[in-house]
Design an enzyme around this catalytic site. Structure first.
Site, PDB file in Angstrom:
ATOM      1  N   GLU A  41     -16.853  32.183 -30.945  1.00 57.97           N
ATOM      2  CA  GLU A  41     -16.498  33.611 -31.229  1.00 57.97           C
ATOM      3  C   GLU A  41     -16.915  34.032 -32.714  1.00 57.97           C
ATOM      4  OE1 GLU A  41     -12.511  35.086 -31.555  1.00 57.97           O
ATOM      5  OE2 GLU A  41     -11.748  33.052 -32.217  1.00 57.97           O
ATOM      6  N   LYS A  54     -13.116  29.138 -31.556  1.00 53.12           N
ATOM      7  CA  LYS A  54     -13.360  29.630 -33.089  1.00 53.12           C
ATOM      8  C   LYS A  54     -14.794  29.536 -33.305  1.00 53.12           C
ATOM      9  CE  LYS A  54     -10.008  31.247 -34.213  1.00 53.12           C
ATOM     10  NZ  LYS A  54      -9.411  31.394 -33.195  1.00 53.12           N
ATOM     11  N   HIS A  77     -16.550  11.746 -17.100  1.00 54.49           N
ATOM     12  CA  HIS A  77     -16.601  12.287 -15.493  1.00 54.49           C
ATOM     13  C   HIS A  77     -17.557  13.509 -15.604  1.00 54.49           C
ATOM     14  CE1 HIS A  77     -13.157  10.117 -14.462  1.00 54.49           C
ATOM     15  NE2 HIS A  77     -12.284  10.583 -15.535  1.00 54.49           N
ATOM     16  N   ASN A  83       9.499  43.528 -50.061  1.00 54.30           N
ATOM     17  CA  ASN A  83       8.586  42.677 -49.194  1.00 54.30           C
ATOM     18  C   ASN A  83       9.466  41.401 -48.865  1.00 54.30           C
ATOM     19  OD1 ASN A  83       6.577  41.379 -47.710  1.00 54.30           O
ATOM     20  ND2 ASN A  83       5.357  41.078 -49.800  1.00 54.30           N
ATOM     21  N   GLY A  84       9.460  40.987 -47.672  1.00 54.57           N
ATOM     22  CA  GLY A  84       9.947  39.610 -47.299  1.00 54.57           C
ATOM     23  C   GLY A  84      11.187  39.827 -46.291  1.00 54.57           C
ATOM     24  N   CYS A 118       4.064  43.584 -46.379  1.00 54.21           N
ATOM     25  CA  CYS A 118       4.042  44.828 -47.117  1.00 54.21           C
ATOM     26  C   CYS A 118       3.401  44.952 -48.258  1.00 54.21           C
ATOM     27  CB  CYS A 118       5.602  45.145 -47.355  1.00 54.21           C
ATOM     28  SG  CYS A 118       6.695  44.752 -45.838  1.00 54.21           S
ATOM     29  N   LYS A 162      -9.896  43.050 -32.097  1.00 53.51           N
ATOM     30  CA  LYS A 162      -8.729  42.429 -32.355  1.00 53.51           C
ATOM     31  C   LYS A 162      -7.482  42.694 -31.426  1.00 53.51           C
ATOM     32  CE  LYS A 162      -6.045  40.018 -35.380  1.00 53.51           C
ATOM     33  NZ  LYS A 162      -6.402  38.837 -35.352  1.00 53.51           N
ATOM     34  N   GLU A 207      -9.326  25.151 -29.065  1.00 54.32           N
ATOM     35  CA  GLU A 207      -9.148  26.219 -30.097  1.00 54.32           C
ATOM     36  C   GLU A 207     -10.352  26.055 -31.062  1.00 54.32           C
ATOM     37  OE1 GLU A 207      -7.923  28.753 -30.459  1.00 54.32           O
ATOM     38  OE2 GLU A 207      -7.868  29.468 -32.425  1.00 54.32           O
ATOM     39  N   TRP A 259       5.350  46.523 -43.132  1.00 56.76           N
ATOM     40  CA  TRP A 259       5.057  45.824 -42.051  1.00 56.76           C
ATOM     41  C   TRP A 259       6.519  45.398 -41.453  1.00 56.76           C
ATOM     42  CZ3 TRP A 259       1.130  44.381 -38.998  1.00 56.76           C
ATOM     43  CH2 TRP A 259       0.998  43.299 -38.294  1.00 56.76           C
ATOM     44  N   ARG A 300      -3.619  45.184 -46.121  1.00 56.77           N
ATOM     45  CA  ARG A 300      -2.706  44.129 -45.651  1.00 56.77           C
ATOM     46  C   ARG A 300      -1.991  44.693 -44.446  1.00 56.77           C
ATOM     47  NH1 ARG A 300      -0.578  41.562 -50.502  1.00 56.77           N
ATOM     48  NH2 ARG A 300       1.280  41.334 -49.560  1.00 56.77           N
TER      49      ARG A 300
HETATM   50  C1  F6R Z   1      -9.299  34.298 -30.915  1.00 58.97           C
HETATM   51  C2  F6R Z   1      -8.515  35.538 -30.726  1.00 58.97           C
HETATM   52  C3  F6R Z   1      -8.248  36.044 -29.162  1.00 58.97           C
HETATM   53  C4  F6R Z   1      -6.746  36.421 -29.083  1.00 58.97           C
HETATM   54  C5  F6R Z   1      -6.550  37.047 -27.699  1.00 58.97           C
HETATM   55  C6  F6R Z   1      -4.856  37.219 -27.587  1.00 58.97           C
HETATM   56  O1  F6R Z   1      -9.344  34.150 -32.363  1.00 58.97           O
HETATM   57  O2  F6R Z   1      -8.241  36.254 -31.271  1.00 58.97           O
HETATM   58  O3  F6R Z   1      -8.608  34.958 -28.379  1.00 58.97           O
HETATM   59  O4  F6R Z   1      -6.051  35.238 -29.266  1.00 58.97           O
HETATM   60  O5  F6R Z   1      -7.270  38.044 -27.390  1.00 58.97           O
HETATM   61  O6  F6R Z   1      -4.535  38.352 -28.335  1.00 58.97           O
HETATM   62  P1  F6R Z   1      -2.980  38.470 -28.687  1.00 58.97           P
HETATM   63  O7  F6R Z   1      -2.562  37.290 -29.205  1.00 58.97           O
HETATM   64  O8  F6R Z   1      -3.318  39.657 -29.588  1.00 58.97           O
HETATM   65  O9  F6R Z   1      -2.375  38.866 -27.342  1.00 58.97           O
END
Ligand code: F6R
Length: 624
Positions: free
Chosen positions: A500, A497, A516, A105-106, A2, A619, A493, A79, A27
């Protein structure tokens, strides 16, 4: 999280507050609202407006029904945590008599008990939020206090002492023509000091257009800003306190990122808070777990004989980690699958299957389709999600929210750590309810979970050499990541990272799989990042990973080793050694992931890429 703005001064408060809210938009929020205090020193009133959705929706309401000019105003972007993102749940919340307005907020952990107390006194609640209780409590306390300066601050101190959890609260009272008060515990609040005017903000972006002079508040403090008496800070018991003064040297754009170059870096830095907030309110007095909000009865949890974890991308990696923990703690078989595959292969599901869907956004179409399929097959669906009111939790039987706050950078960081923690909670509640673990055994793990925010902070404090290393790796053509056990999903992971963000070919492998096939790609100088398990408790595993490091090094790899403090076995084979604090094996991903995020971010930035908005990515992926 928030956004909070408060203003006391000669300008029209509504303009200042709306501008502050605009600057806090980054935010993330799902509703917005404002309140102003109007009238002279006798017989003042509060006027407010609030609306779900973007600020533009609120501005439309204000255009239709303008609020009067005022010298005191508060504003909020919400939020959603307690209660969905609706008009009625938007802040400010007013007391029943309309004399007190509060923004927050919280999370107030003991709000249910306080709400019951207010209801017993005849108060009718108008929202589903935890916040509203504060408005009613303030309205009850205020008349009992002596009239005169400091009355509202004293009321807020009295109420704050009764609250548990994390909160920044700002309150206005119709009888107070010159004063705003605020309090904070485990939640941010800064004060801006202008020329004859004062500002409150969740961060300096809220007032940077007006002043760079700021005051930082300490934990458990109450601040009063008053047009004539200035700034007064005390602790919750009224003892005077001196706020730390500083001058903000960021411009408005940098202020939104908290001084970080990228939102991703800011979100990486917020991870201790994200982990702490995800645990908040979920631990009972005995160290046991209380997940009432999950909406699955104990009997339903006892009936489960199989768990599927279904998700995509980074959320899928959280699911892979969940498997190790849930199987170990509960002995219930767990399968983990990417959502786009799960849906179309006709998995065997029935009423006693628990399907855990994990999604930061709550809108990922692949995950949503998997959820619908699971429900069609009569399985129970539990969502782990970061966005309150999004589609996936709405359609699930049960939900456990990660309280990571809004994630702006496309690449997921803080929500990943929060997802892992939420998965641990699912595993532990299953073990607790089914009696597989005694309460004291659960409490031992819970205590270890509570140490994680500090452990993550410690890792974050040691990241400069990792950045330097990242800069030296920016020209690599391929980077490999190796791990075993829970280190394997962390390796996946780390590779994701890097792909991407830096557009470098990267792959994560189970370290044992190396011989292998993948070992063939290792060439002179190929960077290989190895996540090493703790030598304590998992010594067999540890020895094998140390051997794997030797194997790749013998073939010319440049080894980057992530190992816990005190692990001396790895030292001879590490070209670069990144230390992490000692953490129990199953919880280690929460700390070992962090250097990989920083590494990917630094490599991408060195290559000149937009870290927050990598090419080709969105996103929230709302198509299958
Ligand atoms: C990687 C990333 C994506 C999401 C994936 C699932 O950094 O952000 O791989 O993790 O698209 O997204 P959500 O969690 O929103 O279902």
């Amino acid at each position: 999280m928030c956004g909070i703005v408060g203003y006391v001064g000669p300008q029209n408060a509504l303009d200042v507050v709306l501008e502050g809210l605009r600057r806090l938009e980054y935010r993330g929020y799902d509703s917005a609202g404002v309140a102003v205090r109007v009238g002279g020193s006798g017989g003042g009133q509060l006027a407010s407006a609030k609306k779900a959705g973007k600020l533009a929706n609120l501005e439309k309401v204000l255009a239709d029904q303008p609020l009067p000019e005022s010298t005191i105003g508060i504003g909020h972007t919400r939020w959603a945590t307690h209660g969905g993102p609706t008009d009625r749940n938007a802040h400010p919340h007013l007391s029943a008599d309309g004399r007190v307005a509060v923004i927050h907020n919280g999370i107030i952990e003991n709000f249910a008990a306080l709400r019951a107390e207010c209801e017993a006194a005849g108060v009718e609640f108008r929202s589903d939020t935890d916040t509203e209780v504060v408005a009613h409590l303030l309205a009850a306390v205020y008349p009992e206090l002596p009239e005169g300066p400091g009355r509202l601050a004293e009321a807020l101190r009295a109420v704050s002492r009764r609250l548990e959890g994390a909160f920044t609260l700002v309150a206005a009272h119709a009888d107070e023509p010159d004063t705003l008060v605020a309090s904070r515990r485990n939640s941010p609040l800064v004060v801006g000091v202008g020329d004859g005017e004062y500002f409150l903000g969740s961060d300096v972006a809220a007032f940077i257009a007006h002043t760079r002079e700021a005051r930082e508040l300490g934990q458990d403090q109450v601040v009063e800003i008053d047009r004539t008496r200035g700034l007064t800070v005390t602790d919750f018991d009224g003892a005077p306190a001196e706020p730390v003064a500083y001058t903000v040297d960021w411009d408005a754009a940098a202020a939104e990122k908290g001084g970080h170059d990228w939102f991703m870096l800011k979100e990486i830095a917020e991870q201790p808070q994200a982990v702490a907030d995800t645990l908040l309110g979920r631990l009972g007095d005995e160290g046991d777990l209380v997940l009432d909000e999950m909406r699955l009865s104990d009997q339903e949890l006892r009936d489960i004989d199989k768990v599927f974890v279904v998700s995509c991308g980074t959320s899928y990696h959280a699911g892979l980690i969940a498997k190790y923990a849930i199987e170990h703690w509960t002995r219930i078989p767990v399968e983990v699958e990417v959502a786009s595959e799960f849906r179309y292969r006709d998995p065997v599901l029935d009423r006693s299957t628990l399907v855990v869907v994990i999604s930061q956004s709550g809108e990922t179409m692949d995950t949503l389709m998997a959820l619908r399929h699971a429900k069609d097959q009569k399985a129970r669906v539990l969502a782990i999600c970061n966005v309150n009111g999004s589609t996936i939790p709405r359609e699930s039987d049960a939900v456990l929210y990660t309280h990571a706050g809004p994630e702006i950078a496309v690449a997921s960081t803080k929500s990943f750590l929060a997802q892992i923690v939420a998965c641990y909670l699912v595993g532990l509640i299953l073990a607790q309810v089914r009696g597989i673990k005694y309460a004291d055994e659960v409490a031992v793990i819970v205590r270890e979970l509570q140490k994680l925010p500090e452990a993550v902070s410690q890792v974050l404090g040691q990241m400069e050499p990792v950045r330097e290393l990242g800069r030296s790796m920016a020209d690599a053509g391929t980077i490999l990541f190796l791990g075993r056990h829970v280190g394997f999903p962390v390796a996946l992971e780390g590779a994701l990272k890097l792909k991407e963000l830096a557009y470098i070919h990267a792959e994560g492998f189970a370290a044992g799989e190396l011989k292998h096939g993948p070992i063939a790609v290792i060439d002179e100088g190929t960077p290989v990042v190895v996540i090493v398990p703790s030598p304590r408790g998992r010594s067999l595993l540890h020895g094998k990973v140390v051997s794997n490091i030797q194997e790749v090094r013998a073939r010319g790899a440049r080894t980057i080793v992530i190992a816990e403090e005190g692990d001396e076995d790895v030292v001879p084979y590490a070209d670069h050694l990144i230390r992490v604090p000692r953490t129990p094996t199953l919880l280690a991903p929460v700390v070992t992931t962090v250097p990989l995020q920083v590494l990917a971010c630094e490599i991408a930035a060195t290559r000149g890429y937009d870290v927050d908005q990598p090419r080709n990515l969105a996103k929230s992926v709302t198509v299958e």
